[in-house]
Motif scaffolding. Structure first.
Motif, PDB file in Angstrom:
ATOM      1  N   ARG B  24      -7.228  -3.182  -3.356  1.00 27.76           N
ATOM      2  CA  ARG B  24      -7.470  -4.088  -4.481  1.00 27.76           C
ATOM      3  C   ARG B  24      -6.299  -4.035  -5.452  1.00 27.76           C
ATOM      4  O   ARG B  24      -5.627  -2.992  -5.564  1.00 27.76           O
ATOM      5  CB  ARG B  24      -8.757  -3.678  -5.237  1.00 27.76           C
ATOM      6  N   ASN B  25      -6.108  -5.154  -6.154  1.00 27.10           N
ATOM      7  CA  ASN B  25      -5.042  -5.184  -7.156  1.00 27.10           C
ATOM      8  C   ASN B  25      -5.516  -5.876  -8.432  1.00 27.10           C
ATOM      9  O   ASN B  25      -6.383  -6.758  -8.394  1.00 27.10           O
ATOM     10  CB  ASN B  25      -3.819  -5.917  -6.611  1.00 27.10           C
ATOM     11  N   PHE B  26      -4.944  -5.426  -9.541  1.00 26.89           N
ATOM     12  CA  PHE B  26      -5.209  -6.086 -10.809  1.00 26.89           C
ATOM     13  C   PHE B  26      -4.497  -7.437 -10.812  1.00 26.89           C
ATOM     14  O   PHE B  26      -3.376  -7.551 -10.328  1.00 26.89           O
ATOM     15  CB  PHE B  26      -4.653  -5.252 -11.979  1.00 26.89           C
ATOM     16  N   LYS B  27      -5.165  -8.434 -11.380  1.00 25.29           N
ATOM     17  CA  LYS B  27      -4.575  -9.762 -11.489  1.00 25.29           C
ATOM     18  C   LYS B  27      -3.390  -9.737 -12.464  1.00 25.29           C
ATOM     19  O   LYS B  27      -2.362 -10.367 -12.244  1.00 25.29           O
ATOM     20  CB  LYS B  27      -5.643 -10.726 -12.025  1.00 25.29           C
ATOM     21  N   GLU B  28      -3.540  -8.954 -13.553  1.00 21.94           N
ATOM     22  CA  GLU B  28      -2.593  -9.069 -14.661  1.00 21.94           C
ATOM     23  C   GLU B  28      -1.309  -8.229 -14.540  1.00 21.94           C
ATOM     24  O   GLU B  28      -0.433  -8.332 -15.386  1.00 21.94           O
ATOM     25  CB  GLU B  28      -3.319  -8.719 -15.960  1.00 21.94           C
ATOM     26  N   TYR B  29      -1.226  -7.383 -13.481  1.00 27.20           N
ATOM     27  CA  TYR B  29      -0.012  -6.561 -13.353  1.00 27.20           C
ATOM     28  C   TYR B  29       0.679  -6.845 -12.019  1.00 27.20           C
ATOM     29  O   TYR B  29       0.016  -7.157 -11.035  1.00 27.20           O
ATOM     30  CB  TYR B  29      -0.357  -5.070 -13.426  1.00 27.20           C
ATOM     31  N   PRO B  30       2.006  -6.680 -11.994  1.00 23.87           N
ATOM     32  CA  PRO B  30       2.719  -6.823 -10.708  1.00 23.87           C
ATOM     33  C   PRO B  30       2.289  -5.697  -9.743  1.00 23.87           C
ATOM     34  O   PRO B  30       1.797  -4.653 -10.182  1.00 23.87           O
ATOM     35  CB  PRO B  30       4.198  -6.651 -11.088  1.00 23.87           C
ATOM     36  N   PHE B  31       2.483  -5.938  -8.449  1.00 24.81           N
ATOM     37  CA  PHE B  31       2.194  -4.885  -7.466  1.00 24.81           C
ATOM     38  C   PHE B  31       2.993  -3.622  -7.790  1.00 24.81           C
ATOM     39  O   PHE B  31       4.076  -3.716  -8.385  1.00 24.81           O
ATOM     40  CB  PHE B  31       2.590  -5.360  -6.054  1.00 24.81           C
ATOM     41  N   PRO B  32       2.495  -2.459  -7.417  1.00 29.60           N
ATOM     42  CA  PRO B  32       3.158  -1.199  -7.780  1.00 29.60           C
ATOM     43  C   PRO B  32       4.656  -1.147  -7.455  1.00 29.60           C
ATOM     44  O   PRO B  32       5.424  -0.588  -8.225  1.00 29.60           O
ATOM     45  CB  PRO B  32       2.374  -0.152  -6.967  1.00 29.60           C
ATOM     46  N   PHE B  33       5.084  -1.711  -6.341  1.00 25.26           N
ATOM     47  CA  PHE B  33       6.507  -1.560  -5.980  1.00 25.26           C
ATOM     48  C   PHE B  33       7.434  -2.271  -6.969  1.00 25.26           C
ATOM     49  O   PHE B  33       8.620  -2.017  -6.987  1.00 25.26           O
ATOM     50  CB  PHE B  33       6.763  -2.003  -4.534  1.00 25.26           C
ATOM     51  N   LYS B  34       6.876  -3.189  -7.790  1.00 24.96           N
ATOM     52  CA  LYS B  34       7.752  -3.793  -8.797  1.00 24.96           C
ATOM     53  C   LYS B  34       7.218  -3.723 -10.232  1.00 24.96           C
ATOM     54  O   LYS B  34       7.705  -4.396 -11.132  1.00 24.96           O
ATOM     55  CB  LYS B  34       8.165  -5.212  -8.406  1.00 24.96           C
ATOM     56  N   MET B  35       6.242  -2.877 -10.443  1.00 20.86           N
ATOM     57  CA  MET B  35       5.698  -2.778 -11.798  1.00 20.86           C
ATOM     58  C   MET B  35       6.527  -1.782 -12.620  1.00 20.86           C
ATOM     59  O   MET B  35       7.200  -0.900 -12.077  1.00 20.86           O
ATOM     60  CB  MET B  35       4.212  -2.367 -11.770  1.00 20.86           C
ATOM     61  N   ASN B  36       6.469  -1.896 -13.942  1.00 17.55           N
ATOM     62  CA  ASN B  36       7.183  -0.918 -14.774  1.00 17.55           C
ATOM     63  C   ASN B  36       6.249   0.246 -15.127  1.00 17.55           C
ATOM     64  O   ASN B  36       5.043   0.202 -14.881  1.00 17.55           O
ATOM     65  CB  ASN B  36       7.763  -1.583 -16.025  1.00 17.55           C
ATOM     66  N   ARG B  37       6.873   1.265 -15.688  1.00 17.08           N
ATOM     67  CA  ARG B  37       6.146   2.503 -15.972  1.00 17.08           C
ATOM     68  C   ARG B  37       4.942   2.288 -16.893  1.00 17.08           C
ATOM     69  O   ARG B  37       3.864   2.834 -16.673  1.00 17.08           O
ATOM     70  CB  ARG B  37       7.102   3.496 -16.616  1.00 17.08           C
ATOM     71  N   GLU B  38       5.167   1.473 -17.902  1.00 20.32           N
ATOM     72  CA  GLU B  38       4.122   1.245 -18.899  1.00 20.32           C
ATOM     73  C   GLU B  38       2.874   0.612 -18.267  1.00 20.32           C
ATOM     74  O   GLU B  38       1.744   1.064 -18.477  1.00 20.32           O
ATOM     75  CB  GLU B  38       4.682   0.315 -19.987  1.00 20.32           C
ATOM     76  N   ASP B  39       3.119  -0.427 -17.447  1.00 20.28           N
ATOM     77  CA  ASP B  39       2.010  -1.085 -16.767  1.00 20.28           C
ATOM     78  C   ASP B  39       1.294  -0.101 -15.827  1.00 20.28           C
ATOM     79  O   ASP B  39       0.061  -0.086 -15.729  1.00 20.28           O
ATOM     80  CB  ASP B  39       2.503  -2.288 -15.950  1.00 20.28           C
ATOM     81  N   ALA B  40       2.089   0.693 -15.140  1.00 20.45           N
ATOM     82  CA  ALA B  40       1.517   1.661 -14.196  1.00 20.45           C
ATOM     83  C   ALA B  40       0.562   2.585 -14.936  1.00 20.45           C
ATOM     84  O   ALA B  40      -0.545   2.882 -14.468  1.00 20.45           O
ATOM     85  CB  ALA B  40       2.632   2.456 -13.505  1.00 20.45           C
ATOM     86  N   GLU B  41       0.986   3.054 -16.099  1.00 18.81           N
ATOM     87  CA  GLU B  41       0.143   3.958 -16.878  1.00 18.81           C
ATOM     88  C   GLU B  41      -1.137   3.273 -17.333  1.00 18.81           C
ATOM     89  O   GLU B  41      -2.206   3.881 -17.348  1.00 18.81           O
ATOM     90  CB  GLU B  41       0.921   4.501 -18.077  1.00 18.81           C
ATOM     91  N   LYS B  42      -1.006   1.994 -17.666  1.00 15.25           N
ATOM     92  CA  LYS B  42      -2.191   1.242 -18.089  1.00 15.25           C
ATOM     93  C   LYS B  42      -3.202   1.134 -16.953  1.00 15.25           C
ATOM     94  O   LYS B  42      -4.406   1.289 -17.148  1.00 15.25           O
ATOM     95  CB  LYS B  42      -1.798  -0.167 -18.571  1.00 15.25           C
ATOM     96  N   VAL B  43      -2.696   0.829 -15.760  1.00 14.80           N
ATOM     97  CA  VAL B  43      -3.578   0.724 -14.590  1.00 14.80           C
ATOM     98  C   VAL B  43      -4.311   2.048 -14.361  1.00 14.80           C
ATOM     99  O   VAL B  43      -5.531   2.076 -14.172  1.00 14.80           O
ATOM    100  CB  VAL B  43      -2.778   0.306 -13.325  1.00 14.80           C
ATOM    101  N   VAL B  44      -3.569   3.141 -14.424  1.00 16.09           N
ATOM    102  CA  VAL B  44      -4.185   4.459 -14.236  1.00 16.09           C
ATOM    103  C   VAL B  44      -5.302   4.664 -15.255  1.00 16.09           C
ATOM    104  O   VAL B  44      -6.430   5.038 -14.909  1.00 16.09           O
ATOM    105  CB  VAL B  44      -3.132   5.598 -14.337  1.00 16.09           C
ATOM    106  N   GLU B  45      -4.994   4.398 -16.505  1.00 12.46           N
ATOM    107  CA  GLU B  45      -5.981   4.619 -17.563  1.00 12.46           C
ATOM    108  C   GLU B  45      -7.228   3.760 -17.388  1.00 12.46           C
ATOM    109  O   GLU B  45      -8.349   4.219 -17.590  1.00 12.46           O
ATOM    110  CB  GLU B  45      -5.349   4.349 -18.943  1.00 12.46           C
ATOM    111  N   ARG B  46      -7.013   2.508 -16.989  1.00 10.72           N
ATOM    112  CA  ARG B  46      -8.153   1.601 -16.870  1.00 10.72           C
ATOM    113  C   ARG B  46      -9.079   1.993 -15.723  1.00 10.72           C
ATOM    114  O   ARG B  46     -10.309   1.908 -15.848  1.00 10.72           O
ATOM    115  CB  ARG B  46      -7.682   0.147 -16.738  1.00 10.72           C
ATOM    116  N   VAL B  47      -8.488   2.445 -14.633  1.00 11.58           N
ATOM    117  CA  VAL B  47      -9.327   2.866 -13.494  1.00 11.58           C
ATOM    118  C   VAL B  47     -10.059   4.158 -13.843  1.00 11.58           C
ATOM    119  O   VAL B  47     -11.258   4.308 -13.604  1.00 11.58           O
ATOM    120  CB  VAL B  47      -8.491   3.051 -12.204  1.00 11.58           C
ATOM    121  N   LYS B  48      -9.322   5.056 -14.426  1.00 11.04           N
ATOM    122  CA  LYS B  48      -9.888   6.340 -14.850  1.00 11.04           C
ATOM    123  C   LYS B  48     -11.110   6.095 -15.744  1.00 11.04           C
ATOM    124  O   LYS B  48     -12.182   6.666 -15.534  1.00 11.04           O
ATOM    125  CB  LYS B  48      -8.811   7.113 -15.614  1.00 11.04           C
TER     126      LYS B  48
END
Lengths: 342, 342
Positions: B24-48
């Motif tokens: 599964r992927n979030f609609k609002e963020y790029p796929f992990p291979f091209k996402m930036n650090r900040e977005d990555a951290e947001k995804v982690v926090e939201r799933v957590k």
């Protein structure tokens, strides 16, 4: 099963058994290879009479008439080294008188009229000689031996002339074998008048790392000197074997333990096993027991197993003829039973 | 140690485990291979936040931050297939949320933002799917997934497009392997859209006769159809494996028993053992247990051993870094302990 092999003798970490045998002949009869049937029967009767009507040892004796025994019973005795293949295949009447504890076996009309042999566990050539000597003296009270002042006891084969004694010890030499030092040992023994041969194997290969050392010379030395020589050489080999074992263990204790335990694992779990493989595995397990690594198995138990896994003994135990495939199955069964596993 | 592997699932004589994972992927963020650090951290926090603040299953969950874990702890999770090497080597913030019983693992920022996987013992793809679905629904309450009416769930790799589901079962196929029928089985699976690969081995060789089957197609079928397909093929393979086992046993029961018991003997006695050899021996022992030959060992115990003899798990258990030689020694020790020997 209550033979000598269930006792644990001195130096039993290296020496499985000691054997002394004397070759003797009646003065009044030709050697077995040229005697007639009537004389052969007389020799059998006279020895039987001399032994069975007296108490020469604490143990009972049994008379085994080769003409009346079935092939498997005879082969079982051959496998235990209580009689020789020559005795079984004799031209004339032949027999053996064997003590219940299987320490004493007297073959009648083998190559010589008499072959008196005594077997003890561990390194006890002196004890074996003592008992042989006692039986010999007792027989001599009733029998006129073929004897020359110049040559000593006369025997069919000149290699037995003189004392007629062959003193041998069966040694378990895994460390000498593994390290390759065995070759040097064999050479040294040859120079010292000691013969070495592998036992149990076809063509005298050392199956199970078991080697028999024995005197080559029977003439010109006293019985005691011969016994001492073989004992001394035996002790030297024992010391060499022991220090090599310790060295191998020191070099890599885990590797060493791994080897002996894996062999124990296979030996105690196999459902089909050849005698060759059994000998190999038992050699490793024995080494483990001798080194104090494997603690709940007795060396005497391993001696017993070595004797009873052989084809004819196995068939006697299971009381029926077994095909080679069945033997491999029953051998595995017997080993597990003897090791107390199941 | 209290994971899914200590339970014994259905068809556990052939199937070690069943796994379903959803990409599964979030609609609002790029796929992990091209996402930036900040977005990555947001995804982690939201799933957590979506998982840890709710009770979605009876079992507790643990949050594992890949940036904060030491290499051995991460490798231990990889060995148990709870996380992937890709997650460990991620470019950006990545994490996993793992249930205490190790049935559920949610990888965050692996190839996709979310990889939800559920693992069950035996053949239970339906149960695994049910639990995955439940977690997925829960997450969807809080997350806007990347979804297309035409393609379904959008994933980083097109092979996961559509349902984003991968249903797999880990099968133990010693009889198919021994008889060589495995080749035909592999071919047939390919034609039916089922991928088969060896597990645990380098280069996907089938170490320990363990094979993983899984669906190749994620698009154009419903999740239920995919689960049913893999389950049906699994059942066919199970039946084939079972009848081959029975046939092999029938042909030569002693040979069969000999093989499994010898492996048990070595496995339970070795003092040094590589993981490769362990896998091989465990395969034989498992076969013996499955066939009712070996009675005092539980299949679940073997599952547990398979997981814990791997390098990182072994080091975690003994709580220190072990050299390769030490691992082989400690692995043997652990196996004996788990088998209740010594």
């Amino acid at each position: 099963m209550e033979g000598w092999y269930i006792e644990k003798g001195p130096e039993s970490d290296v020496v499985m058994s000691s054997r002394v045998r004397l070759a003797r002949n009646f003065k009044e009869y030709p050697f077995p290879f040229k005697m007639n049937r009537e004389d052969a029967e007389k020799v059998v009767e006279r020895v039987k009479d001399a032994i069975l009507n007296r108490s020469i040892a604490t143990s009972d004796y049994e008379f085994k008439d080769m003409l009346k025994m079935n092939p498997i019973d005879k082969q079982a005795l051959v496998e235990k080294h209580l009689i020789s293949p020559n005795l079984v295949n004799g031209r004339v009447a032949s027999a053996a008188i064997i003590s219940k504890d299987e320490k004493v076996s007297i073959m009648i009309n083998e190559e010589d009229h008499l072959r008196i042999q005594c077997l003890f566990p561990g390194l006890q050539l002196d004890k074996a000689w003592e008992l042989c000597d006692k039986i010999d003296s007792l027989l001599e009270e009733n029998i006129d031996y073929a004897f020359s002042e110049k040559y000593g006891y006369l025997t069919c084969c000149p290699t037995n002339l003189g004392t007629g004694i062959r003193a041998s010890a069966m040694l378990h030499l895994p460390a000498l074998t593994m390290t390759g030092y065995i070759r040097g040992m064999l050479e040294a023994c040859g120079k010292l008048g000691i013969a070495v041969r592998g036992i149990y194997g076809e063509n005298s290969e050392a199956l199970g790392n078991l080697f028999q050392i024995s005197n080559q010379i029977t003439l010109g030395l006293s019985e005691e000197e011969i016994i001492n020589n073989v004992t001394n050489i035996g002790n030297q080999i024992i010391n060499q074997e022991r220090s090599l074992r310790a060295e191998l263990y020191r070099q890599n204790p885990y590797r060493f333990e791994d080897k002996v335990y894996r062999s124990l694992g296979i030996l105690s779990n196999a459902r089909i096993i050849s005698s060759e493989e059994s000998f190999k595995l038992i050699s490793d397990v024995r080494l483990g027991v001798d080194m104090g690594i494997i603690k709940n198995i007795d060396v005497a138990k391993l001696n017993e197993i070595l004797l009873y896994i052989q084809s004819a003994n196995l068939q006697k135990i299971f009381d029926r003829t077994l095909s080679p495939d069945e033997r491999d199955i029953k051998r595995a069964e017997l080993i597990r039973e003897k090791l107390g596993i199941n």
